[in-house]
Design an enzyme around this catalytic site. Sequence first.
Site, PDB file in Angstrom:
ATOM      1  N   ALA A   1       0.787  -1.229   0.000  1.00  0.00           N
ATOM      2  CA  ALA A   1       0.000   0.000   0.000  1.00  0.00           C
ATOM      3  C   ALA A   1       0.821   1.281   0.000  1.00  0.00           C
ATOM      4  O   ALA A   1       0.274   2.351   0.224  1.00  0.00           O
ATOM      5  CB  ALA A   1      -0.945   0.000   1.206  1.00  0.00           C
TER       6      ALA A   1
ATOM      7  N   ASP B   1       7.870  -6.981   5.404  1.00  0.00           N
ATOM      8  CA  ASP B   1       8.149  -7.706   4.167  1.00  0.00           C
ATOM      9  C   ASP B   1       7.168  -8.862   4.042  1.00  0.00           C
ATOM     10  O   ASP B   1       7.082  -9.716   4.934  1.00  0.00           O
ATOM     11  CB  ASP B   1       9.588  -8.221   4.195  1.00  0.00           C
ATOM     12  CG  ASP B   1      10.052  -8.780   2.855  1.00  0.00           C
ATOM     13  OD1 ASP B   1       9.195  -9.219   2.062  1.00  0.00           O
ATOM     14  OD2 ASP B   1      11.276  -8.773   2.606  1.00  0.00           O
TER      15      ASP B   1
ATOM     16  N   TYR C   1       5.557 -16.280 -13.736  1.00  0.00           N
ATOM     17  CA  TYR C   1       4.716 -15.212 -13.172  1.00  0.00           C
ATOM     18  C   TYR C   1       3.242 -15.597 -13.247  1.00  0.00           C
ATOM     19  O   TYR C   1       2.486 -15.429 -12.282  1.00  0.00           O
ATOM     20  CB  TYR C   1       4.965 -13.908 -13.932  1.00  0.00           C
ATOM     21  CG  TYR C   1       4.064 -12.764 -13.508  1.00  0.00           C
ATOM     22  CD1 TYR C   1       4.264 -12.106 -12.298  1.00  0.00           C
ATOM     23  CD2 TYR C   1       3.009 -12.347 -14.323  1.00  0.00           C
ATOM     24  CE1 TYR C   1       3.433 -11.059 -11.907  1.00  0.00           C
ATOM     25  CE2 TYR C   1       2.177 -11.305 -13.941  1.00  0.00           C
ATOM     26  CZ  TYR C   1       2.398 -10.655 -12.731  1.00  0.00           C
ATOM     27  OH  TYR C   1       1.567  -9.631 -12.353  1.00  0.00           O
TER      28      TYR C   1
ATOM     29  N   GLY D   1       0.929   3.050  -5.980  1.00  0.00           N
ATOM     30  CA  GLY D   1       0.154   2.367  -7.001  1.00  0.00           C
ATOM     31  C   GLY D   1      -1.253   1.976  -6.587  1.00  0.00           C
ATOM     32  O   GLY D   1      -1.964   2.719  -5.901  1.00  0.00           O
TER      33      GLY D   1
END
Length: 276
Positions: free
Chosen positions: A16, A72, A165, A19
């Site tokens: 947060a 993290d 991905y 973006g």
Amino acid sequence: MNNRPLAGRAAFVTGASRGIGKAIAVALGAAGAKVAVFAKTGEPHPKLPGTVYETAAEVEKAGGQALPIIGDLRDAEAVTEAVDRAASEFGGLDICVNNASALDLTPVGEMSLKRFDLISQVNLRGTFATLSAALPHLRESDHAHLLTIAPPLATDPKWFDGGPYTATKYGMTIMTLGAAGTEPGVAANCLWPATTIATAAVEFALGGTPMIERSRKPEIVADAALAILRKSPDAYTGNAVLVEDVLAAEGVTDLSGYAVVPGQTEFQPDIYVDPR
């Protein structure tokens, strides 16, 4: 229409500091929510905009209550501590937004194991850790929502070139939709834009300034997210939907205000979405 439809509700948003995650956090604040802002960036980055503290300030400016937490997503213990702290300080948890993601479309034969570990730990393991930490609190809420920024499952082989991905993003979708079936009382949905969004990931990993100019602002995702998160959990769950379709169902069909470049009419389709 209620201008603060989520007044008193508590939310936890990953990734947060900038973006899409930032835009969603601010929109939640404007809707009256208490928002835990979770991201790695506490100090200004030399190349990337935003910190958790800057987002928290904007949440409060919008009218919400903010709790900035540095952490993290790859550290499951830190994620659990952050979610539990948010629930403790807010008196519960109603909303969990899984936004944080690492983007890398390198093909399977070229991607290093180190890079694969990064995207899988952030996207797949990080989402699992967040879901696992949030669910015990969400089960106690009468307005429980899980929302993951992940695509509908498309099986066209053209999307498999960036296989590693894609596997992690589809994994995020599958976990979330799985929760819709196994967690009664908790709405679990996925949201994905039909066009690229002007984020640092798109700018640096996909196409630079030309791509950004053919993109829409993160606020379009935030507005669609808010439309989902204010719904009754019993009435809307188990969906993997496109941002533009959510807005259309809300009667919002003029999307011109979301264009990065005013007047732009040609946009870059996002991955996993056929041109419209």
